[in-house]
Motif scaffolding. Structure first.
Motif, PDB file in Angstrom:
ATOM      1  N   ASP A 349      27.873  90.422  54.334  1.00 22.00           N
ATOM      2  CA  ASP A 349      29.386  90.650  53.647  1.00 22.00           C
ATOM      3  C   ASP A 349      29.303  91.977  53.094  1.00 22.00           C
ATOM      4  OD1 ASP A 349      32.075  90.634  53.558  1.00 22.00           O
ATOM      5  OD2 ASP A 349      32.061  89.203  51.711  1.00 22.00           O
ATOM      6  N   ALA A 350      29.942  93.087  53.543  1.00 21.93           N
ATOM      7  CA  ALA A 350      29.976  94.316  52.721  1.00 21.93           C
ATOM      8  C   ALA A 350      28.611  94.680  52.472  1.00 21.93           C
ATOM      9  CB  ALA A 350      31.138  94.137  51.599  1.00 21.93           C
ATOM     10  N   TYR A 351      27.726  94.886  52.950  1.00 19.37           N
ATOM     11  CA  TYR A 351      26.219  95.258  52.652  1.00 19.37           C
ATOM     12  C   TYR A 351      25.532  94.240  51.867  1.00 19.37           C
ATOM     13  CZ  TYR A 351      28.087  99.745  54.554  1.00 19.37           C
ATOM     14  OH  TYR A 351      28.590 100.517  55.456  1.00 19.37           O
ATOM     15  N   THR A 352      26.006  93.154  51.569  1.00 15.69           N
ATOM     16  CA  THR A 352      25.597  92.133  50.738  1.00 15.69           C
ATOM     17  C   THR A 352      25.226  90.808  51.333  1.00 15.69           C
ATOM     18  OG1 THR A 352      26.905  92.802  48.656  1.00 15.69           O
ATOM     19  CG2 THR A 352      25.778  90.695  48.404  1.00 15.69           C
ATOM     20  N   VAL A 353      23.715  90.556  51.397  1.00 13.63           N
ATOM     21  CA  VAL A 353      23.479  89.253  51.912  1.00 13.63           C
ATOM     22  C   VAL A 353      24.101  88.171  51.340  1.00 13.63           C
ATOM     23  CG1 VAL A 353      21.523  87.915  52.674  1.00 13.63           C
ATOM     24  CG2 VAL A 353      21.202  90.512  52.674  1.00 13.63           C
ATOM     25  N   ARG A 354      24.662  87.061  52.067  1.00 18.27           N
ATOM     26  CA  ARG A 354      25.262  86.050  51.550  1.00 18.27           C
ATOM     27  C   ARG A 354      24.167  85.007  50.835  1.00 18.27           C
ATOM     28  NH1 ARG A 354      30.590  85.205  53.682  1.00 18.27           N
ATOM     29  NH2 ARG A 354      30.912  86.757  55.337  1.00 18.27           N
ATOM     30  N   SER A 355      24.888  84.144  50.087  1.00 17.83           N
ATOM     31  CA  SER A 355      23.875  83.196  49.214  1.00 17.83           C
ATOM     32  C   SER A 355      23.077  82.221  50.047  1.00 17.83           C
ATOM     33  CB  SER A 355      24.759  82.402  48.242  1.00 17.83           C
ATOM     34  OG  SER A 355      25.625  83.132  47.393  1.00 17.83           O
ATOM     35  N   HIS A 356      23.595  81.853  50.929  1.00 19.74           N
ATOM     36  CA  HIS A 356      22.880  80.702  51.953  1.00 19.74           C
ATOM     37  C   HIS A 356      21.881  81.549  52.676  1.00 19.74           C
ATOM     38  CE1 HIS A 356      25.743  82.399  54.997  1.00 19.74           C
ATOM     39  NE2 HIS A 356      24.717  82.140  55.846  1.00 19.74           N
ATOM     40  N   ALA A 357      21.817  82.748  52.980  1.00 19.69           N
ATOM     41  CA  ALA A 357      20.875  83.454  53.579  1.00 19.69           C
ATOM     42  C   ALA A 357      19.915  83.872  52.537  1.00 19.69           C
ATOM     43  CB  ALA A 357      21.318  84.620  54.478  1.00 19.69           C
ATOM     44  N   VAL A 358      19.980  84.206  51.428  1.00 17.70           N
ATOM     45  CA  VAL A 358      19.338  84.384  50.297  1.00 17.70           C
ATOM     46  C   VAL A 358      18.323  83.225  50.036  1.00 17.70           C
ATOM     47  CG1 VAL A 358      19.000  84.954  47.954  1.00 17.70           C
ATOM     48  CG2 VAL A 358      20.554  86.218  49.340  1.00 17.70           C
ATOM     49  N   GLN A 359      18.915  82.010  49.929  1.00 17.30           N
ATOM     50  CA  GLN A 359      18.231  80.760  49.765  1.00 17.30           C
ATOM     51  C   GLN A 359      17.233  80.524  50.813  1.00 17.30           C
ATOM     52  OE1 GLN A 359      20.165  77.076  48.467  1.00 17.30           O
ATOM     53  NE2 GLN A 359      21.774  78.417  47.734  1.00 17.30           N
ATOM     54  N   ASP A 360      17.701  80.758  52.323  1.00 15.32           N
ATOM     55  CA  ASP A 360      16.864  80.525  53.201  1.00 15.32           C
ATOM     56  C   ASP A 360      15.569  81.414  53.316  1.00 15.32           C
ATOM     57  OD1 ASP A 360      18.440  78.657  54.222  1.00 15.32           O
ATOM     58  OD2 ASP A 360      19.456  79.639  55.813  1.00 15.32           O
ATOM     59  N   ILE A 361      15.749  82.757  53.023  1.00 18.01           N
ATOM     60  CA  ILE A 361      14.616  83.649  52.816  1.00 18.01           C
ATOM     61  C   ILE A 361      13.505  83.269  51.833  1.00 18.01           C
ATOM     62  CG2 ILE A 361      14.225  86.086  52.353  1.00 18.01           C
ATOM     63  CD1 ILE A 361      16.604  86.966  53.567  1.00 18.01           C
ATOM     64  N   CYS A 362      14.494  82.743  50.790  1.00 14.13           N
ATOM     65  CA  CYS A 362      13.422  82.281  49.496  1.00 14.13           C
ATOM     66  C   CYS A 362      12.625  81.341  49.740  1.00 14.13           C
ATOM     67  CB  CYS A 362      14.591  82.146  48.200  1.00 14.13           C
ATOM     68  SG  CYS A 362      13.315  81.540  46.881  1.00 14.13           S
ATOM     69  N   ASN A 363      13.099  80.380  50.676  1.00 13.77           N
ATOM     70  CA  ASN A 363      12.266  79.094  51.106  1.00 13.77           C
ATOM     71  C   ASN A 363      11.388  79.242  52.160  1.00 13.77           C
ATOM     72  OD1 ASN A 363      13.488  77.233  48.869  1.00 13.77           O
ATOM     73  ND2 ASN A 363      15.346  77.190  49.913  1.00 13.77           N
ATOM     74  N   LYS A 364      11.538  80.113  53.188  1.00 11.20           N
ATOM     75  CA  LYS A 364      11.363  79.955  54.447  1.00 11.20           C
ATOM     76  C   LYS A 364      10.193  81.092  54.559  1.00 11.20           C
ATOM     77  CE  LYS A 364      14.796  76.937  56.201  1.00 11.20           C
ATOM     78  NZ  LYS A 364      15.698  76.852  57.421  1.00 11.20           N
ATOM     79  N   GLN A 365      10.813  82.516  54.234  1.00  9.76           N
ATOM     80  CA  GLN A 365      10.064  83.754  54.742  1.00  9.76           C
ATOM     81  C   GLN A 365       9.050  84.091  53.739  1.00  9.76           C
ATOM     82  OE1 GLN A 365      13.992  85.186  57.177  1.00  9.76           O
ATOM     83  NE2 GLN A 365      12.447  86.836  56.347  1.00  9.76           N
ATOM     84  N   GLN A 366       7.877  83.500  53.678  1.00  9.17           N
ATOM     85  CA  GLN A 366       7.008  83.629  52.804  1.00  9.17           C
ATOM     86  C   GLN A 366       5.526  84.110  53.129  1.00  9.17           C
ATOM     87  OE1 GLN A 366       6.467  79.964  50.286  1.00  9.17           O
ATOM     88  NE2 GLN A 366       8.756  80.137  49.519  1.00  9.17           N
ATOM     89  N   PHE A 367       5.600  84.136  54.572  1.00 11.06           N
ATOM     90  CA  PHE A 367       4.186  84.455  55.356  1.00 11.06           C
ATOM     91  C   PHE A 367       4.822  85.173  56.533  1.00 11.06           C
ATOM     92  CE2 PHE A 367       0.049  83.713  57.179  1.00 11.06           C
ATOM     93  CZ  PHE A 367      -0.699  83.916  56.176  1.00 11.06           C
ATOM     94  N   GLY A 368       3.996  86.132  57.103  1.00  8.21           N
ATOM     95  CA  GLY A 368       4.217  87.013  58.254  1.00  8.21           C
ATOM     96  C   GLY A 368       5.311  87.987  58.005  1.00  8.21           C
TER      97      GLY A 368
END
Length: 552
Positions: A349-368
């Motif tokens: 939203d307006a170049y800012t990644v929303r909070s729920h997407a930030v949490q998903d990246i924090c919890n899931k995108q840790q390898f690869g």
């Protein structure tokens, strides 16, 4: 707009005197008013970002721009131009203020050029034969005077004097009669009269620009960027586009998306100078029982709460100022990438990644492949000349929890931008005591400068042609106003001390918060505590290193 940015109605242009302006902001804004040679910008380039000065055509050097002219045009085109590439955030400054001053400087020069264009038409185009002859003489004189050979300079002056003598002789011994005689006389005299008129116009504008240049570097008080052309009168006009691009610039500055460019570090934050990692196995504190499951986001939330208390201390010694704490989404790009692409879609939203997407990246995108999450704590110090950022990331792979803290430091704006306008003068030998010298004040605008400005004025209405003839300034890419001309902070002892001192308390707060989460969830923290003690000892001898250069 394809990026989905929602522009609200009405003109929303912050005043240049708004709160939050810094010395670094005004130093960069003052460049819009400078009258140095454009090649001087190369002195401000750092090891990672290089500006490109496109030279003028060999036969069109009279159309070359000055630093302020080229800088204003380049910044406006790059930051407000239609279809522009994404920008890198400018931490420690307010880029919108810099752009506003570039617009204001361009408006002042445009008003001057309007007057000069009128003078050129009345005293030049209407008397074209004489105008072309005088222009040719000045071009030859300028070309010869720029040579290092002193005889060439004397020859240039002699050429101008000889041309003046021939003009007087031509007026006295006129070979024509009737109308053409009077026209020929006017063709000789009117370009000279136009030059005197143009000189007064140029001097008035030069004084105004220099006062603004000096005023900004003295604190910016009373120097406002007046840009009435950015206030739209009706929908769809050019001012509406400027307003939209200014709003887009502000939104991009607030974005929580940044880019990691290998050895260049996170663009806009400076290179990574230190890294400390705590990694141990997750083992239950009670044998035979499982610990309570938790997520990386739970640890990050606890760390964020601890970082929010950094400004509090039991001893009244000043201590930390209030930091900015942000959840960053870091996107990897190539070291020599010339552009970046910001995340898009419904999660932005307006170049800012929303909070729920930030949490998903924090919890899931840790390898690869993919973006990574970092929690950042940032201080802007020294009136914007120093930006300290500590980045924290938490990963869990199999049964291993890793907490990494990295330090980033963005140094002061290059000293070139802090230089105030110097009086124009030169040293000459004294008449009688020739072994001594004295300083002689030179005119603010000399003969060659008047001719250059008058020749450029009619072409300023079509910048592409003017850039093709006289050259231009190409900004370093990926472009951000702050990091493009930032020096390393390590040459300034107090700035270096501030960056190094911030590491120890941040590291200890991170470890304390993380250990509390582990303990509350039934994890054995003995190994984590031992490792934390070792890191606490190591960080006390903090020294800057090239942490992004792996010796492999």
């Amino acid at each position: 707009m394809t990026d989905g940015f929602d522009f609200s109605p009405g003109a929303q242009i912050p005043l240049s005197g708004a709160a939050g302006q810094t010395a670094a902001t005004f130093a960069l804004a003052a460049a819009a008013y400078r009258d140095d040679e454009v090649e001087k910008i190369k002195e401000a380039d750092n090891d990672w970002h290089q500006s490109t000065v496109k030279p003028p055509r060999p036969w069109a050097k009279i159309f070359r721009p000055r630093l302020g002219e080229a800088f204003s045009r380049a910044v406006i085109d790059r930051m407000l131009g239609a279809g522009r590439k994404p920008l890198i955030q400018s931490f420690g400054i307010e880029p919108q203020v810099v752009v506003e001053h570039c617009l204001a400087a361009q408006r002042i020069r445009r008003e001057r050029d309007n007057w000069l264009s009128a003078v050129t038409v009345l005293c030049g185009v209407l008397f074209l034969p004489g105008f072309l002859v005088w222009l040719l003489v000045f071009v030859l004189r300028t070309t010869m005077s720029r040579r290092e050979d002193k005889r060439a300079g004397m020859l240039a002056t002699t050429l101008l004097v000889a041309m003046g003598a021939l003009a007087v002789l031509f007026l006295v011994k006129m070979p024509f009669h009737g109308f053409w005689a009077w026209y020929a006389r006017a063709a000789v005299v009117m370009p000279v009269a136009g030059w005197f008129w143009a000189k007064r116009i140029c001097e008035r504008t030069a004084r105004d620009l220099r006062e603004r240049w000096s005023g900004l570097l003295s604190g910016g008080g009373g120097v406002g960027a007046k840009i009435p052309e950015a206030v739209p009168g009706n929908p769809g006009d050019a001012a509406e586009q400027i307003r939209k691009e200014l709003a887009r610039l502000s939104a991009e500055q607030r974005s929580n998306s940044v880019f990691y460019a290998g050895p260049k570090g996170i663009l806009g934050m400076g290179t990574r100078w230190g890294s400390w990692q705590l990694a141990e196995d997750l083992v239950s504190a009670e044998p035979g029982k499982e610990f309570h499951p938790f997520r990386s986001w739970d640890v990050i939330n606890a760390i964020q709460g601890g970082l929010g208390m950094l400004e509090r201390t039991s001893i009244n010694t000043g201590g930390f100022t209030k930091p900015a704490i942000t959840h960053w989404i870091v996107t990897p790009i190539g070291e020599n990438a010339k552009e970046v692409a910001r995340p898009g879609g419904t999660d932005v939203d307006a170049y800012t990644v929303r909070s729920h997407a930030v949490q998903d990246i924090c919890n899931k995108q840790q390898f690869g492949s993919g973006d990574r999450h970092y929690l950042g704590v940032q201080w802007t110090l020294w009136d914007g000349h120093l930006v300290i950022t500590m980045m924290i990331t938490v990963t869990v792979l199999h049964n291993t929890l890793r907490i990494e803290v990295t330090g980033h430091a963005l140094g002061p704006v290059n000293p070139l931008f802090n230089g105030k306008p110097a009086a124009k003068e030169k040293e000459v030998q004294k008449a009688f005591r020739f072994w001594e010298t004295r300083k002689v004040k030179l005119p603010l605008i000399d003969t060659d400068e008047v001719v250059r400005l008058a020749a450029r004025a009619p072409l300023t209405w079509y910048p592409p042609l003017l850039n093709w003839l006289g050259g231009s300034l190409a900004l370093p890419e990926p472009f951000g106003l702050r990091h493009a001309w930032a020096d390393q902070p390590w040459r300034h002892r107090f700035m270096a001390d501030d960056a190094l001192r911030a590491a120890t308390p941040v590291l200890r707060v991170v470890h304390t918060a993380a250990l509390k989460v582990l303990r509350d969830n039934g994890v054995d923290v003995e190994k984590f505590g031992n490792r934390s003690s070792v890191l606490s000892g190591m960080v006390q001898d903090a020294s800057p290193r090239k942490a992004d250069l792996y010796d492999a």
